[in-house]
Design a protein around this motif. Structure first.
Motif, short mmCIF file in Angstrom:
data_model
loop_
_atom_site.label_atom_id
_atom_site.label_comp_id
_atom_site.label_asym_id
_atom_site.label_seq_id
_atom_site.Cartn_x
_atom_site.Cartn_y
_atom_site.Cartn_z
N GLY A 169 18.49 25.36 -19.72
CA GLY A 169 17.39 26.19 -20.19
C GLY A 169 16.57 25.30 -21.12
O GLY A 169 16.92 25.19 -22.29
N GLY A 170 15.57 24.63 -20.59
CA GLY A 170 14.89 23.59 -21.37
C GLY A 170 15.90 22.51 -21.70
O GLY A 170 16.61 22.02 -20.82
N SER A 227 15.31 28.63 -14.40
CA SER A 227 14.38 29.39 -13.54
C SER A 227 14.89 29.48 -12.11
O SER A 227 14.41 30.29 -11.32
N GLU A 228 15.86 28.64 -11.76
CA GLU A 228 16.42 28.66 -10.39
C GLU A 228 17.71 29.46 -10.34
O GLU A 228 18.46 29.37 -9.35
N LEU A 229 18.00 30.20 -11.38
CA LEU A 229 19.32 30.81 -11.51
C LEU A 229 19.70 31.71 -10.33
O LEU A 229 20.85 31.71 -9.88
N ALA A 230 18.74 32.45 -9.81
CA ALA A 230 19.07 33.37 -8.72
C ALA A 230 19.65 32.61 -7.52
O ALA A 230 20.69 32.99 -6.97
#
Lengths: 328, 328, 328, 328
Positions: C188-189, C294-297
Motif C-alpha cells: 500500500g504505497g 489497488s490490485e487486491l481483488a
C-alpha cells in the motif's frame, strides 16, 4: 396410488438451436469458436452456424449480426412429423402462430410462433446432420468429429432461460400448448415468480425468470454443457484474461443442481456454462418442487459464488437507458 | 428429408429398480450402504431396500438373500396407467407374460414377464415416494434427503446390462414389444453381437452383450451414477482396501462415452460406477451407431484401462463349474 | 548474472502442527473427524490430537478446550538437531524466546517463542510417527493408514495465516530469524500490507494479513489439503447441511493460485480447504511477486467467489464487542 | 528420539530442464506445443526451447534433432553459487565430472557430469527468467504469461526417470555426491531393484528403474504436471485421435501416489503426464518406504490401468534390434 389422468403430450423432443443476435459478430464468433471450441459449420447472410463436438445436427447455435444483442429465435424439434402437426394446430388455436418458413441451413420447414410475451420461437421436424469437418474424422463412431484442441470445448447446448413479466401465463403456454412439464417453481405468496420446465430428462429445458423492466420478450441466457468442474475453472481463467466478463461462478445451483459459470459474451448475451448436469428426471409423475421466494438464495445458489444484482436485471436486448448497460 | 413413419412407442419411462440376489446379504449390504453411501429404506422378508440420495422413489435397489448371485428381477416404470395397459397387452401377445403381482414395498401392482431368454422383468405404474430419513432433512427441496457423509455416495441408478445368446432376438423384443430405441450396436458380419438401447435421454438404459456359455438369463451388471472422475478414483481406493475386487477401471467407454469403474460386490454381482454421464441423446430420429466387431477394443474402451477376459465371460449366476468362478 | 550472496538459512523444515482453541470441543472434534475425515490419535488433558490420512507424524492438529477460539500455538519442525540449536539461538538473540518445554504427545522437547506481536509458536526436532490405527492397515506402504470412508477426508495440513498490525516487522522476523523466503506481497504505497512466506516448495507456509482492530496476536486460518475441486464442492454440500458456516468459496486465489473454500468450524476458527495446491516454487532465487493494494481483488480471488468483508475483519479470538461476533 | 547425525546436503535445488533428442523434431515440437500447450521460447542450432505456462525460467524442455531418441542431458539447478562449487568438487572427487561449458540459452555456465552409468547431466546456478510472450501478458503477477487456449496445457516439469543396470550404485551416487534423499525403494531380496529420490518436497525428483538390456545410460521418461484427473482424460482423447501412442493410463501410482498417463511422443521418448501431485514430503527425517519386489504391482499401480510389459523394457535410445522397437 396415482389416479388415472389423461396422458401427457410428448410432441416436443428437445431444444434444437438458439439464434443469438450480436452487434459484434466477429468478437462473438471468436468467443464461441476459440474459447468454447465450437465448430463453425456454415456462413450465410449475416449469420454463422456453430455446434459442439458431440452434437449431431448441423448446428445448435446461429450467430446473426444485429444492432442489438438478444435471441433471434429459439428452435424446438418435434418428435415426429405427426407431432409437429399436432403442435402447430395447438399453437394456432392459442393464437400465437406466425406461420411457416421454408427452413434454414440445417433443417426443413419450420413453424414460427411466439410466447405470450413475444419471444420468437419455431418448431420443425426435418433435420440435417452434421458433416465431419475436413481433417477431423474420428474413430469414435458416436461423434461426428474429434474433440477439439482449442479453448475449453463445450459438448452440447443444454437449456434456455427467458425473462417474463407474467410467469404463470408463459408457463401455462409452455405446458398446455407445447407439452412441457414443470420441474421446479418459486412462489411469491400466491404468484408464480419463476418456473423451470422440461420435455427431456434434463432437470429443465427452459426456465422463466422475472422481467423487472417494462421491456418484453427478453432473453436471459442459453446454457452450454461441459463434463466437469475443472472445465468451468479452466474456462474462467481463459475468459478473465481474454477480457470476457464473468458475471458469477463457478458455483452450484440449488434448483436443477448444475454447477454453473455465467459469462457475458462479447456481443452482450449471457451464456451459462455447466460443469455438471445436475439431477435428471425420469419420473413421469414428477411432483413439481416448490420454493418460497424467501428461499430464493438457496434455490439459486446452493454452494459457491453468490449471484449479483445484474443477474436479476440484465437481459438482452439491454433494457437500460442508452449508455447505461445494466450488466456493467 | 425424413419420411413420415409410424410414431414411436413412449410407454416405458425408465429403469425403476433392480433386485440383486446375494449369497452374502450382510456383506452386500455393507458394500452398497457403507462404501456407496446408499440409504437403507426398508427390510422385509429376506430383502433390504436401498436408494441413492438424489432418488425420489422408495428404492432403486433391492438386495435379496439367495443361494446364488444374479438379478432377481428388473423393474421398468410405465409412463402412465394407460401406457402400462398397452405394454402388458403387447407382452402378452408376445407370449412372454407371467402375470400380475400385487406389488412390493415401494410400488403398486406389477406385471411380471421375461425376455425371450428368460431374464425376469416387471413393469408397473403406481409408485411410492421416499420418506425423508430421520435426521436427514435438507433445505434443498429437490432432494428427499441430504447428501450422505459416508463412503463415496452414488446419486442414482443408471442402466442395466444383460447377457444374451441371441442378441437380435432379445433386442427386437426390447424394441418391438417394449418400445426401446437402439443407440449403438456391434456387428460380427451379418450378426448383431451386442446392442445398447434406451427409452430415456441417457445413452442407454439397457445393454445386451454376448453370453459365451450355455447358461441363459444371466445378469452382467447394473450401473450406478456419480458426478465426476474424482469419485471413481476415490471409490477405487476405498474398494481396494476393503477387499472389493476391482475388475477394471477407471477408464472411458467408446460406446456411450461414460467414465467407468467395474467392481464385483461381495455377493458376486458386477457393479459399474459411472463418473460422467457420457453423451445424451435428444434426437428422436437418432441413427443407430454401428461398430464392426473388429473395432470392439475402441468401442468398449476409448481411453484408459483395458478390459480383462472376465468381462466377456463372467456373469451371475456364475456359469463356471462349481469351485471355479470365472471372475476369479 | 546473479551476484554471490550469503547462503540462505535452511533450518526450519515445515509447519508441523497447529493447536486450535475451541469453546466447543465436541462440536469442533465432530467437524474435523466426521466431516473432514481426520483420524483421532490421542486424548490428554482437555485436548484431542488429529491427523490426515497421508500424514506420518503423530498429529498435525491439536484441539484444546478453551474459553475463546484462537490458535494455542503453531509448531515448526527444524531440519536437524543442529538446525534447532541455531534457530533457538537466533530467536533468543531477537528477545522473543519463551524457553523450553519438555514436549507433548507426538514430539520431544520444544522451544517456545512468540512473533513480535505475540503469536505463540514453538520449534522442535524430535518427532514421533503415527501408529496405524486398529483395523486400518493398508497395503499402500507410503501411508500410515487407509483412506477413510467418512466425510470428505483431507490429506494433510498445508499452511497458516496470521493477522498482524505491523506486517513488515513480523515478516522480517520470519525471514531474518527463522529463515523464511518471501513469495508474494501486497504493498500500500511504501508499506507492506500483507506477505506470503515459505520454507518449503509450497507457494507459502505462512501468510500475514492486516489486523484491522486493536487486538494483537490473532489467528486468521489454517489450511488443510485436498486433491481436487470436486472435494471442495462435496464438502461445501456437507458443511451447508451440517450447519457449518461457509464464509466464501469455492474459488481460486490469485496469490498462491490454490482453489479455496473457507469454513468457520463450530468453535469459531476459520479453516481453509484447498482443492488444488496452486503453484509450487523450486527456484532458490525466486523474486518476490509484488502486488499493489489497488490490485487486491485479483490478488485474492482470481476466479470464482468473491471475498466478503468478514474475511478482512474476523479472526480468533473474535475482537468484536461481546455479543457481536464480526463473522456473523 | 532421533540421534544427532551429520546435517544433510542442501546443494541441489531442483530439476531445471531436460533435453530430449528426437529424430522428428517437427512432430515432437507439435506434440509439446500444440497438444501440451507449451510455449516456444527460442530456437537455436537444431534445438527448440519450451516451457509450461507457470514456469518462470527461460525453458524446462529443450528439443534437439538427433538420429535417435533419448535424453541429451538433464540439468539440475544449484541452490546458490557456493552450493554449485561444493557439488562440482564432490562430482570431480567421484571421478564423474566432464568439465564446464559456457552455458546455453537460458542459463549461465554449467558443469557437465555423468551418472556411474553414463547418463549425461549438468548443474548450474545462473539462470535467465522467461520473457512474457508477445500478446500474452497477464494480470496474474505470479505467472510470466496467461494460460494457453491450446491443447491441454501442462503447468510445469515435474520429475525424471532413468534406466539403470546397477540401481544401488547409481542411487548412492545421487545420495552421496548430489545430496538426494531416498523416498521409496523396491528390494528384490538383498538387492535394490528401483529407487525414488528427491531434493524437493515432491515425492520424487528422479526415479531409477531397472535396465533389462545390455544398453547403458537410457532414459525412461520425463513427467509434466497438470492439475486434475480431468486433464489426463482430456489429453488422452486428444492424443488418441492425433495418433500419439498411449502406453498406459490414466491410473494412479502406489509409489509417489500421482495420477499418471504415459504417452510416447512422436520422436519416441516416453512422457508421463501427472493429474495429481501425489503425496509431498516435508519431513526431514523421512524413513524410506521399502517395498518387496513381490509387491510391485501395487507399488506401481494402486488403482486403474495396468502397466504393459513395454513399460519395463522400452527406453530411449531404443535398445531393440533395428526394426523391432520394444514399445511397438
Amino acid at each position: 396410488m396415482q389416479a388415472i389422468e389423461p396422458e401427457p403430450i410428448y410432441d416436443v423432443a428437445h431444444l434444437a438451436h438458439v439464434e443469438l443476435l450480436t452487434p459484434d459478430l466477429d468478437a462473438s464468433l471468436g468467443f464461441f469458436r476459440d474459447l468454447l471450441g465450437m465448430e463453425e459449420t456454415a456462413r450465410a447472410g449475416g449469420s454463422v452456424y456453430l455446434r459442439g463436438y458431440e452434437e449431431q445436427y448441423h448446428h445448435s447455435l446461429k450467430l446473426t449480426a444485429a444492432a442489438e444483442a438478444g435471441a433471434g429465435h429459439v428452435a424446438w424439434r418435434a418428435r415426429s412429423a405427426q407431432a409437429l402437426q399436432r403442435r402447430v394446430a395447438a399453437i394456432e388455436a392459442a393464437g400465437l402462430g406466425r406461420g411457416w418458413i421454408d427452413g434454414d441451413l440445417g433443417h426443413g420447414r419450420a413453424f414460427r410462433f411466439v410466447t405470450p410475451e413475444g419471444h420468437p420461437m419455431e418448431i420443425f421436424w426435418e433435420v440435417e446432420y452434421a458433416a465431419t469437418p475436413e481433417g477431423k474424422a474420428t474413430a469414435l463412431r458416436n461423434r461426428p468429429q474429434r474433440r477439439p484442441a482449442a479453448g475449453v470445448p463445450i459438448r452440447r447446448i443444454d437449456h434456455l432461460n427467458l425473462m417474463v413479466a407474467d410467469t404463470a401465463l408463459c408457463r401455462d403456454f409452455m405446458i398446455d400448448v407445447l407439452g412441457f412439464r414443470e420441474r421446479e417453481r418459486v412462489m411469491g405468496g400466491p404468484n408464480v415468480v419463476a418456473s423451470w420446465l422440461a420435455v427431456t430428462n434434463l432437470s429443465h429445458d427452459i426456465a422463466l425468470v422475472p422481467e423487472p423492466t417494462p421491456a418484453r420478450g427478453r432473453f436471459h441466457h442459453v446454457a452450454l454443457h461441459y463434463t466437469s468442474l475443472q472445465h468451468l475453472y479452466d474456462l474462467a481463467e481463459l475468459a478473465r484474461e481474454a477480457g470476457i466478463r464473468i458475471e458469477t461462478g463457478p458455483g452450484r445451483h440449488g434448483i436443477g443442481g448444475a454447477a454453473f459459470l455465467y459469462l457475458i459474451e462479447p456481443g452482450g448475451n449471457r451464456i451459462e456454462l455447466m460443469g455438471d448436469p445436475g439431477y435428471m428426471v425420469f419420473d413421469p409423475s414428477w411432483r413439481t418442487v416448490v420454493w418460497d421466494a424467501s428461499e430464493l438464495a438457496a434455490a439459486v445458489v446452493w454452494t459457491g459464488a453468490s449471484v449479483p444484482d445484474s443477474f436479476w436485471v440484465y437481459g438482452t436486448p439491454d433494457a437500460a437507458a442508452p449508455g447505461e448497460a445494466t450488466a456493467a
